[in-house]
Design an enzyme around this catalytic site. Structure first.
Site, PDB file in Angstrom:
ATOM      1  N   TRP A  76       0.831  -1.211   0.000  1.00 51.32           N
ATOM      2  CA  TRP A  76       0.000   0.000   0.000  1.00 51.32           C
ATOM      3  C   TRP A  76       0.863   1.259   0.000  1.00 51.32           C
ATOM      4  O   TRP A  76       1.897   1.301   0.659  1.00 51.32           O
ATOM      5  CB  TRP A  76      -0.866  -0.011   1.267  1.00 51.32           C
ATOM      6  N   MET A  77       0.403   2.285  -0.738  1.00 50.98           N
ATOM      7  CA  MET A  77       1.057   3.602  -0.665  1.00 50.98           C
ATOM      8  C   MET A  77      -0.010   4.678  -0.563  1.00 50.98           C
ATOM      9  O   MET A  77      -1.009   4.618  -1.280  1.00 50.98           O
ATOM     10  CB  MET A  77       1.899   3.833  -1.922  1.00 50.98           C
ATOM     11  N   ASN A  78       0.181   5.672   0.342  1.00 43.81           N
ATOM     12  CA  ASN A  78      -0.581   6.911   0.194  1.00 43.81           C
ATOM     13  C   ASN A  78       0.385   8.088   0.093  1.00 43.81           C
ATOM     14  O   ASN A  78       1.311   7.984  -0.718  1.00 43.81           O
ATOM     15  CB  ASN A  78      -1.723   7.051   1.218  1.00 43.81           C
ATOM     16  N   ASP A  79       0.215   9.144   0.829  1.00 43.14           N
ATOM     17  CA  ASP A  79       0.906  10.419   0.573  1.00 43.14           C
ATOM     18  C   ASP A  79       2.392  10.335   0.207  1.00 43.14           C
ATOM     19  O   ASP A  79       3.149   9.593   0.847  1.00 43.14           O
ATOM     20  CB  ASP A  79       0.877  11.289   1.831  1.00 43.14           C
ATOM     21  N   GLU A  94      -5.205  18.500   5.904  1.00 46.55           N
ATOM     22  CA  GLU A  94      -4.028  17.636   6.038  1.00 46.55           C
ATOM     23  C   GLU A  94      -2.911  18.148   5.120  1.00 46.55           C
ATOM     24  O   GLU A  94      -3.144  18.960   4.223  1.00 46.55           O
ATOM     25  CB  GLU A  94      -4.380  16.197   5.627  1.00 46.55           C
TER      26      GLU A  94
HETATM   27  C1  FRU Z   1      -3.382  12.119   4.382  1.00 49.10           C
HETATM   28  C2  FRU Z   1      -3.100  11.442   5.712  1.00 49.10           C
HETATM   29  C3  FRU Z   1      -2.152  12.304   6.535  1.00 49.10           C
HETATM   30  C4  FRU Z   1      -1.488  11.301   7.434  1.00 49.10           C
HETATM   31  C5  FRU Z   1      -1.356  10.109   6.513  1.00 49.10           C
HETATM   32  C6  FRU Z   1      -1.458   8.790   7.229  1.00 49.10           C
HETATM   33  O1  FRU Z   1      -3.715  11.262   3.359  1.00 49.10           O
HETATM   34  O2  FRU Z   1      -4.289  11.200   6.394  1.00 49.10           O
HETATM   35  O3  FRU Z   1      -2.792  13.349   7.212  1.00 49.10           O
HETATM   36  O4  FRU Z   1      -0.247  11.734   7.893  1.00 49.10           O
HETATM   37  O5  FRU Z   1      -2.394  10.214   5.565  1.00 49.10           O
HETATM   38  O6  FRU Z   1      -1.180   7.732   6.371  1.00 49.10           O
END
Ligand code: FRU
Length: 614
Positions: free
Chosen positions: A153-156, A326
């Site tokens: 998984w990847m997010n920010d 965020e």
């Molecule tokens: C934004 C967020 C950030 C947090 C991160 C956690 O997408 O909710 O605020 O640091 O993702 O994965």
């Protein structure tokens, strides 16, 4: 096209894991001891670097305490396979070389006997290897020229900086599965913003919690005392509460040491995603923190990156307030044509985006080193502005120390509404294309941010497959075939002219009957993107959507630069005055583009399509 891609295609098609696990392994190196219906010890004695763990996506997490020489070194959560293995993930043993390692596994499922628990697929599938090799099971939707994690998984995007010719990109990563969990900083590097090299995990969860989003700077003057040009990163430690921590690197971002005095910032309410920069006018460090639930950004200052003073807040009641705030970012830019200097404050919000879910909101204004003052409109109100008019650009932040004064930024190419449901398994999510942020004055006198594809992307162009001009749109639709190279990945440049009430439809189709309709409306000065029939759309009710962008023109002319990369379409319009980033999951690659109009005057002045190199 990316090295990630080459790396994975270098593997044999049938899981190397399968063949490795099928061959004899030294029984002494890996001992599996079942202790009860939900508890198993996995003892690792050998010198191999990776223990491969079989994952079944639909299972619940097993909790694994990693016990090293009798002490818990870390705890990870893995959806260990029960009835079948969807994919494997490597557990890196190198930090524990030469030590006694026990994985104390507690599985989630109810059992009637140990005999039953022993049947789980994960026990047979665990294998020690060095190095690890994985087949790419995602050739259909893994993009070729966008950054993706190798697996998981990847997010920010996090902590990006440029140093010695290398673009460093860290990212919110789960190294043990394709769902949000075990948040760590993954790491990739690039010399050209197109080809990305996967690097070892940079920061793993510690006693203070998960490693959430944050930023990095190169400390040229050694203000923090970790050495000249040390890389200093601030991130959110997410434990029971959220607080800010520091890590530094003296080898240009390859390895990090966490600061023993962590956390360095604690507040009484939830704040996260520290983003800092050196302010050359005030000669101190400035930091933004997202005061998420209060829907505002906090501003702090410091002389040494370790001790921070709260100065002010901006945003309460302003702009879009429909979601948490965020991932802030802030930087100065010169307005195109006027030479005026303005500051852009990026406030990512989720939900509340113009088409539902997450989106990048921004404000333009002035910053004196302590307070941010946003520009107002003719009515004296602070306008709500969006950086991208698609559904899939979130948590966008920029690189620090980018060369030649560039403000290069990248976003997470997904949306919290459905990021965990998209039809990929081995990896989840890519980043957007890197883009250069600029400023321009709109017809309403307001200053807006522009996004143009980073210049490095021009090097991807291969053959000019289509080159047409003066296409009249009065009769039947004009249809062109897209290059078939690399599953139809391509760049389309199209200049459209229309008058009065005319609309121009640009439709991508394939033989499976999927279609994406991009429509320019000359009267409303908008471009819409309809992905309701784009392919696989039923994994979330929030996925089928029509997104609409203002085109920021008054003369009935739009120039579009469109990038298609297997599972994404990014549109940059009128020199970046608007952009639109959307995911698509076609059943097969789009193979043709058809153009038609409702009126008799509309035309395509030029149409060029490039195939892109692999
Ligand atoms: C934004 C967020 C950030 C947090 C991160 C956690 O997408 O909710 O605020 O640091 O993702 O994965």
């Amino acid at each position: 096209m990316t090295n990630i891609k080459r790396f994975i295609t270098a593997m044999t098609a049938i899981g190397i894991m399968t063949s490795v696990s099928g061959t004899a392994m030294a029984a002494d190196d890996l001992q599996i001891e079942h202790l009860g219906v939900t508890n198993t010890f996995v003892r690792v004695n050998g010198d191999d670097k990776y223990l491969m763990l079989p994952v079944q996506e639909s299972n619940d997490d097993a909790r694994i305490n990693v016990i090293v020489d009798g002490k818990i070194a870390e705890t990870i959560y893995v959806r260990l396979a029960k009835s079948k293995t969807d994919y494997m993930v490597p557990f890196d043993l190198s930090p524990y070389k030469g030590k006694n390692v026990i994985l104390d596994v507690v599985t989630p499922q109810g059992r009637s006997s140990v005999r039953e628990a022993k049947q789980d697929a994960c026990w047979k599938g665990m294998v020690l290897v060095d190095p690890y090799r994985m087949p790419d099971t995602e050739t259909k939707y893994r993009p070729l020229f966008h950054h993706t994690p190798l697996y998981g998984w990847m997010n920010d995007p996090n902590g990006m900086f440029y140093k010695d010719g290398v673009w460093h990109l860290y990212y919110q990563h789960n190294p043990y599965g394709s769902k949000w969990q075990n948040l760590s900083w993954g790491h990739s590097t690039s010399k050209d913003l197109v080809n990305w090299e996967p690097q070892p995990e940079a920061l793993r969860p510690d006693g203070l919690g998960y490693i959430f989003s944050g930023s990095s700077v190169v400390d040229h003057d050694n203000t923090a005392g970790f050495g000249k040009d040390a890389v200093v990163s601030l991130y959110t430690s997410a434990g029971t509460n959220q607080m800010q921590s520091l890590a530094y690197s003296t080898d240009s971002g390859e390895t990090f040491t966490t600061y023993p005095g962590n956390p360095i910032i604690t507040l009484e309410s939830e704040a996260r995603d520290p983003n800092m920069f050196w302010n050359d006018e005030t000669k101190e460090w400035n930091l933004m923190l997202a005061h998420a639930l209060d829907h505002e950004m906090l501003f702090l200052t410091s002389s040494d990156l370790k001790s921070w003073t709260l100065q002010s807040a901006f945003g309460r009641g302003e702009g879009c307030q429909d979601g948490v705030w965020e991932c802030p970012d802030m930087f100065p830019l010169t307005v195109d044509g006027t030479g005026e200097k303005k500051w852009v404050l990026i406030c990512n919000i989720n939900p509340g985006g113009p088409f539902g879910g997450s989106a990048v909101q921004y404000f333009v204004g002035d910053w004196d080193g302590k307070t941010f003052k946003a520009d107002t409109d003719a009515e004296g109100k602070i306008p709500t502005k969006w950086l991208d008019y698609g559904k899939d650009n979130y948590a966008l932040v920029s690189w620090s120390d980018a060369p030649a004064g560039r403000r290069t930024a990248i976003g997470w190419m997904s949306n919290w509404q459905y990021a965990a449901d998209v039809p990929t398994t081995q990896f989840r999510s890519a980043n957007t294309l890197p883009r250069e942020i600029g400023l321009f004055k709109g017809a309403d006198g307001q200053i807006y941010a522009s996004s143009t594809p980073s210049p490095e992307l021009l090097a991807m162009r291969d053959k000019l497959a289509v080159n047409k001009s003066g296409i009249k749109l009065s009769g039947k639709p004009s249809v062109v075939t897209l290059p078939a190279t690399n599953d139809g990945i391509c760049e389309i440049l199209i200049d459209v002219e229309a008058k009065g009430n005319e609309t121009v439809d640009m439709t991508l189709t394939n033989k499976a009957g999927d279609k994406v309709v991009m429509a320019y409306n000359a009267k409303d000065h908008t471009l819409s993107f309809d992905r309701t029939m784009s392919g696989i759309v039923d994994f979330s009710e929030n996925f089928p959507a029509v997104t609409v962008s203002p085109t920021f023109e008054q003369n009935g002319k739009v120039s579009l630069r469109i990038f298609i990369d297997r599972s994404s379409i990014e549109i940059f319009g009128n020199e970046g005055k608007f952009s639109m980033t959307n995911l698509v999951f076609p059943n097969e690659p789009y193979s043709s583009l058809s153009v038609s109009s409702t009126g008799g005057n509309a035309k395509i002045t030029t149409l060029r399509i490039y195939s892109l190199k692999n």
